[in-house]
Scaffold this active site. Structure first.
Site, PDB file in Angstrom:
ATOM      1  N   TYR A  71       0.920  -1.162  -0.224  1.00  0.00           N
ATOM      2  CA  TYR A  71       0.020  -0.046  -0.036  1.00  0.00           C
ATOM      3  C   TYR A  71       0.930   1.386  -0.114  1.00  0.00           C
ATOM      4  CZ  TYR A  71      -3.849  -3.115   1.353  1.00  0.00           C
ATOM      5  OH  TYR A  71      -4.914  -4.242   1.311  1.00  0.00           O
ATOM      6  N   ASN A  90     -12.721  -1.144  -4.278  1.00  0.00           N
ATOM      7  CA  ASN A  90     -12.699  -1.594  -5.565  1.00  0.00           C
ATOM      8  C   ASN A  90     -13.913  -2.234  -6.368  1.00  0.00           C
ATOM      9  OD1 ASN A  90     -11.973  -2.371  -8.333  1.00  0.00           O
ATOM     10  ND2 ASN A  90     -10.264  -3.698  -7.595  1.00  0.00           N
ATOM     11  N   CYS A 108      -6.822  -5.821  -7.150  1.00  0.00           N
ATOM     12  CA  CYS A 108      -6.651  -4.956  -6.044  1.00  0.00           C
ATOM     13  C   CYS A 108      -5.999  -6.285  -5.152  1.00  0.00           C
ATOM     14  CB  CYS A 108      -7.749  -4.485  -5.205  1.00  0.00           C
ATOM     15  SG  CYS A 108      -9.059  -5.455  -5.087  1.00  0.00           S
ATOM     16  N   HIS A 109      -6.113  -7.451  -5.336  1.00  0.00           N
ATOM     17  CA  HIS A 109      -5.564  -8.641  -4.585  1.00  0.00           C
ATOM     18  C   HIS A 109      -4.087  -8.533  -4.587  1.00  0.00           C
ATOM     19  CE1 HIS A 109      -6.215 -10.271  -8.717  1.00  0.00           C
ATOM     20  NE2 HIS A 109      -5.116 -10.933  -8.156  1.00  0.00           N
ATOM     21  N   GLU A 140      -1.392 -17.157  -8.920  1.00  0.00           N
ATOM     22  CA  GLU A 140      -0.880 -16.553  -9.740  1.00  0.00           C
ATOM     23  C   GLU A 140       0.710 -16.773  -9.620  1.00  0.00           C
ATOM     24  OE1 GLU A 140      -1.633 -12.333  -9.863  1.00  0.00           O
ATOM     25  OE2 GLU A 140      -3.741 -12.476 -10.060  1.00  0.00           O
TER      26      GLU A 140
END
Lengths: 169, 218
Positions: free
Chosen positions: B154, B177, B185-186, B212
């Site tokens: 952040y 979001n 946003c993850h 991912e």
């Protein structure tokens, strides 16, 4: 305040009622489905301008009533074409009758009785509002609904040996 | 006849024709209603009356609600947000002309499916950012720059936006979001290594990052 609820909610909540009304007025089949479609399309058109707090079911049934009248006019004939009157059902004591036969019996009623039953019993409209839709006085509409329902009861009341003549209950 | 007495009474459809056998069966009605609703959605689209189209899809992070305006995908919601509440909010903020209309969301459903299967690393859907404004919007617009399988803190994101002290505001922008998954946003996590919050739940966030990283390594 105008309507801020998702229109989809009205379709989910009242779609079945509107379909029953369209079927009762026009007979089951493509005409009723067209009327259902036209009802919800025109409701969707006016949805954002609708007063919040409107009785949605009554409003939709009134819209459906107008669309059904359009369809009836477009077909250029008044009563629903019924190829054959429902035959007296002999062996159907315990078995439920098929949808088609019930709708045929409803369709065989005189038009005003059929409309009065459709809007009042299926659509939940008070007789006063039905009268505004189909003309006549609320009292006359109430009588038409009662007469139609009595005829339907007779049609099905007598065939299984448990029939009762009107007034004997 | 004793059922009709008061012109003002409102019998419910179910009880009104009492005693009449064979009154139309609910089951067959439901089947044709589903078909009628699909036809209505197409008719509404054809007449330009479909303000917000929505559909639900299954995913490894639970059931999702997808919603799109004519401009593009406008909302992705997790089941824990309450779909009815999400639809009500869309009606309030965009237009009450909201209908279940799966066709408009075919591409979105397909891209998400490919993403969860590990075959897609970036989304190419048109997006409608109508639900985000101001600083939140500028944060959300930067999120796709964080590559697949990567994370950013952040704090770092705040620095990139030339607002190094706005770490909390960046956190809020991520938490609100309207297009999670598609706008990633993850991939924003805490500087201390913690995952931070996620609208879909911390477990879902962990699962997505794992998916991912696993694919990135493969």
């Amino acid at each position: 305040m105008t309507m801020m609820q998702p229109f989809d909610l009205a379709v989910r909540t009242h779609g079945a009622t509107v379909l029953r009304v369209c079927r009762a007025v026009l007979g089951p089949g493509p005409d009723a489905e067209d009327a259902w479609q036209e009802t919800f399309l025109s409701a969707l058109r006016s949805w954002p301008d609708l007063e919040d707090g409107t009785n949605l079911e009554a409003w939709l049934v009134r819209v459906a009533g107008r669309r059904c009248v359009d369809v009836l006019r477009a077909r250029g004939r008044q009563p629903v074409p019924v190829e054959q009157l429902p035959e007296p059902v002999v062996a159907a004591t315990a078995e439920r009758l098929g949808d088609a036969e019930v709708w045929a019996a409803v369709a065989a009623l005189p038009e005003r009785q059929r409309l009065a039953i459709a809007y009042h019993y299926l659509g939940g409209l008070p007789h006063v509002q039905t009268a505004r839709l189909i003309g006549g006085t609320p009292e006359a509409v109430r009588r038409s609904a009662a007469d139609g329902l009595r005829t339907l009861r007779r049609t099905y009341g007598a065939e299984d040996g448990h029939g009762r003549t009107d007034g004997s209950t | 006849m004793n059922t009709i007495t008061d012109p003002g009474d409102l019998p419910t459809p179910a009880e009104a024709p009492g005693g009449l056998p064979g009154w139309p069966d609910e089951g067959t009605e439901r089947v044709s209603l589903a078909a009628l609703r699909r036809r209505l959605a197409r008719g509404a689209e054809a007449e330009g009356l479909l303000g917000v189209a929505y559909r639900e899809v299954d995913s490894p992070v639970g059931r999702l609600l997808l919603a799109a305006t004519e401009r593009g995908l406008v909302r992705v919601a997790f089941e824990r947000e309450g779909f009815e509440a999400v639809l009500a909010a869309l009606a309030q903020r965009i237009t009450p002309r909201v209908l279940e209309a799966p066709d408009r969301l075919d591409a979105a459903a397909r891209e998400l499916e490919e993403y969860f299967a590990g075959r897609r690393r970036a989304f190419t859907l048109p997006l409608d950012l109508a639900l985000s404004t101001g600083f939140r919007r500028s944060v959300q617009q930067r999120l796709p720059e964080i590559g697949y399988g990567r994370t950013m803190s952040y704090r770092r994101l705040a620095e990139l936006l030339d607002r190094p002290t706005a770490v909390r505001a960046v956190g809020t922008a991520c938490a609100t979001n309207p297009l999670p998954l598609v706008v990633p946003c993850h991939r924003v996590v805490r500087s201390d290594g913690g995952l931070g919050g996620y609208l879909g739940g911390v477990e879902a966030k962990g699962l997505l990052l794992e998916l991912e990283q696993h694919r990135e390594a493969a």
